[in-house]
Design an enzyme around this catalytic site. Structure first.
Site, PDB file in Angstrom:
ATOM      1  N   GLY A 257      11.396   2.906   0.471  1.00  0.00           N
ATOM      2  CA  GLY A 257      12.571   3.329  -0.278  1.00  0.00           C
ATOM      3  C   GLY A 257      13.729   2.340  -0.329  1.00  0.00           C
TER       4      GLY A 257
ATOM      5  N   ARG B 299      -6.113  19.662  -5.334  1.00  0.00           N
ATOM      6  CA  ARG B 299      -7.524  19.332  -5.574  1.00  0.00           C
ATOM      7  C   ARG B 299      -8.142  20.368  -6.497  1.00  0.00           C
ATOM      8  NH1 ARG B 299      -8.648  14.947  -3.181  1.00  0.00           N
ATOM      9  NH2 ARG B 299      -7.534  14.392  -1.294  1.00  0.00           N
TER      10      ARG B 299
ATOM     11  N   LEU C 219      -0.210   7.399 -10.316  1.00  0.00           N
ATOM     12  CA  LEU C 219      -0.299   7.434 -11.777  1.00  0.00           C
ATOM     13  C   LEU C 219       0.094   8.819 -12.268  1.00  0.00           C
ATOM     14  CD1 LEU C 219      -3.652   5.541 -12.439  1.00  0.00           C
ATOM     15  CD2 LEU C 219      -1.306   4.717 -12.813  1.00  0.00           C
ATOM     16  N   LEU C 220       0.837   8.857 -13.362  1.00  0.00           N
ATOM     17  CA  LEU C 220       1.296  10.133 -13.921  1.00  0.00           C
ATOM     18  C   LEU C 220       0.488  10.451 -15.183  1.00  0.00           C
ATOM     19  CD1 LEU C 220       5.057   9.374 -13.369  1.00  0.00           C
ATOM     20  CD2 LEU C 220       3.752  11.172 -12.203  1.00  0.00           C
TER      21      LEU C 220
ATOM     22  N   ASN D 172      11.243   2.907 -14.521  1.00  0.00           N
ATOM     23  CA  ASN D 172      10.443   2.415 -13.395  1.00  0.00           C
ATOM     24  C   ASN D 172      10.847   0.986 -13.094  1.00  0.00           C
ATOM     25  OD1 ASN D 172       8.192   2.294 -11.522  1.00  0.00           O
ATOM     26  ND2 ASN D 172       7.105   1.061 -13.052  1.00  0.00           N
TER      27      ASN D 172
ATOM     28  N   HIS E 140       9.164  -2.521 -11.649  1.00  0.00           N
ATOM     29  CA  HIS E 140       7.862  -3.147 -11.396  1.00  0.00           C
ATOM     30  C   HIS E 140       8.094  -4.563 -10.868  1.00  0.00           C
ATOM     31  CE1 HIS E 140       3.608  -3.877 -11.741  1.00  0.00           C
ATOM     32  NE2 HIS E 140       3.873  -5.014 -12.356  1.00  0.00           N
TER      33      HIS E 140
ATOM     34  N   ASP F 152       2.844   0.580 -16.711  1.00  0.00           N
ATOM     35  CA  ASP F 152       3.578  -0.698 -16.722  1.00  0.00           C
ATOM     36  C   ASP F 152       3.691  -1.309 -18.124  1.00  0.00           C
ATOM     37  OD1 ASP F 152       3.761  -0.402 -13.956  1.00  0.00           O
ATOM     38  OD2 ASP F 152       2.004  -1.638 -13.565  1.00  0.00           O
TER      39      ASP F 152
HETATM   40  C1  GAR Z   1       8.877  -2.360  -4.925  1.00  0.00           C
HETATM   41  O1  GAR Z   1       8.652  -3.742  -4.866  1.00  0.00           O
HETATM   42  C2  GAR Z   1       8.555  -1.839  -6.308  1.00  0.00           C
HETATM   43  O2  GAR Z   1       8.887  -2.729  -7.333  1.00  0.00           O
HETATM   44  C3  GAR Z   1       7.069  -1.652  -6.213  1.00  0.00           C
HETATM   45  O3  GAR Z   1       6.860  -1.116  -4.934  1.00  0.00           O
HETATM   46  C4  GAR Z   1       7.874  -1.592  -4.060  1.00  0.00           C
HETATM   47  C5  GAR Z   1       8.499  -0.415  -3.384  1.00  0.00           C
HETATM   48  O4  GAR Z   1       9.395  -0.818  -2.393  1.00  0.00           O
HETATM   49  N1  GAR Z   1       6.589  -0.788  -7.239  1.00  0.00           N
HETATM   50  C6  GAR Z   1       5.385  -0.904  -7.790  1.00  0.00           C
HETATM   51  O5  GAR Z   1       4.585  -1.744  -7.451  1.00  0.00           O
HETATM   52  C7  GAR Z   1       5.104   0.099  -8.875  1.00  0.00           C
HETATM   53  N2  GAR Z   1       4.002  -0.334  -9.663  1.00  0.00           N
HETATM   54  P1  GAR Z   1      10.572   0.129  -1.940  1.00  0.00           P
HETATM   55  O6  GAR Z   1       9.920   1.443  -1.501  1.00  0.00           O
HETATM   56  O7  GAR Z   1      11.185  -0.589  -0.780  1.00  0.00           O
HETATM   57  O8  GAR Z   1      11.505   0.306  -3.081  1.00  0.00           O
END
Ligand code: GAR
Length: 223
Positions: free
Chosen positions: A14, A65, A100-101, A115, A117, A153
């Site tokens: 987080g 499930r 995935l949603l 989001n 990425h 994405d």
């Molecule tokens: C972050 O780097 C985010 O960009 C990535 O997961 C990490 C979460 O870190 N998200 C993805 O890869 C989504 N496809 P965080 O929990 O410290 O924010």
């Protein structure tokens, strides 16, 4: 317009969620972080959100499930949607939400869900972006905030930050350089969306009166 109520969806530590909570705590921010939801009850981000007095929920995806014992994505997404409605959420921020949603869910929240990425989309969709960037030998890498569409994405890009790939980088050093910029652009992009200044036109986001030209933000690394 009243202040948008924002839900942050997480699966792990987080750190992006914290960057949004901290930004929204500054007086005058045009949105309120109303709740944090994790699909993993053990996610450390939940503890961090609680420490900031943000209401949290865990909706454990493994509990959903079908009769054959397979993961039921539609049922999980229905529970997630019900929680968002209960919390009267206007905007959803995926922040390291590694699930995935379904098209039904993304369709309902289209234009109201963003989001982050860890790559310069449309390059390196999916997982292990830093390893793949290093394997491809790219010299510039970065991160992207985009609106969420059914395809993973792919949605309209709101903001990006680029960082150099340096000699001797491994996935950890490169990932840390990218993450620092994620924490810069996610709050900035959320602000634009809350203010209604990020308008979707087809596949492209137009930014009204942004101080930098266009919608791409290149942030040089510190030092
Ligand atoms: C972050 O780097 C985010 O960009 C990535 O997961 C990490 C979460 O870190 N998200 C993805 O890869 C989504 N496809 P965080 O929990 O410290 O924010």
């Amino acid at each position: 317009m009243s202040t948008p109520r924002i839900a942050v969806l997480i699966s792990g530590r987080g750190s992006n969620m914290m960057s949004l909570i901290e930004a929204a705590a500054v007086p005058g921010f045009p949105g309120e972080i109303a709740c944090v939801i994790s699909n993993r009850p053990e996610a450390h981000g939940l503890v961090r959100a609680q420490a900031c007095n943000i209401p949290t929920r865990a909706i454990d995806h493994t509990a959903f499930r079908d009769a054959a014992g397979k993961s039921d994505r539609i049922a999980f997404d229905a529970a997630l949607d019900a929680a968002l409605e209960e919390e009267q959420i206007d905007l959803v921020c995926l922040a390291g939400f590694m699930r995935l949603l379904t098209p039904g869910f993304t369709g309902k929240w289209a234009g109201r869900m963003i989001n982050i990425h860890p790559a310069l989309l449309p390059s390196f969709k999916g997982l292990h972006t830093h390893e793949r960037a290093l394997a491809e030998g790219v010299k510039i890498h970065g991160c992207t905030v985009h609106f969420v569409t059914p395809e993973m994405d792919v949605g309209p890009i709101i903001m990006q930050a680029a960082v150099p790939v340096l000699e001797g980088d491994d996935a950890d050093t490169l990932g840390a350089r990218v993450l620092a910029q994620e924490h810069v652009i996610y709050p900035a992009a959320l602000r634009l969306v809350c203010e209604g200044r990020a308008r979707i036109e087809g596949n492209v986001v137009r930014i009204d009166e942004f101080e930098l030209a266009g919608h791409a933000l290149v942030v040089p690394p510190a030092g």
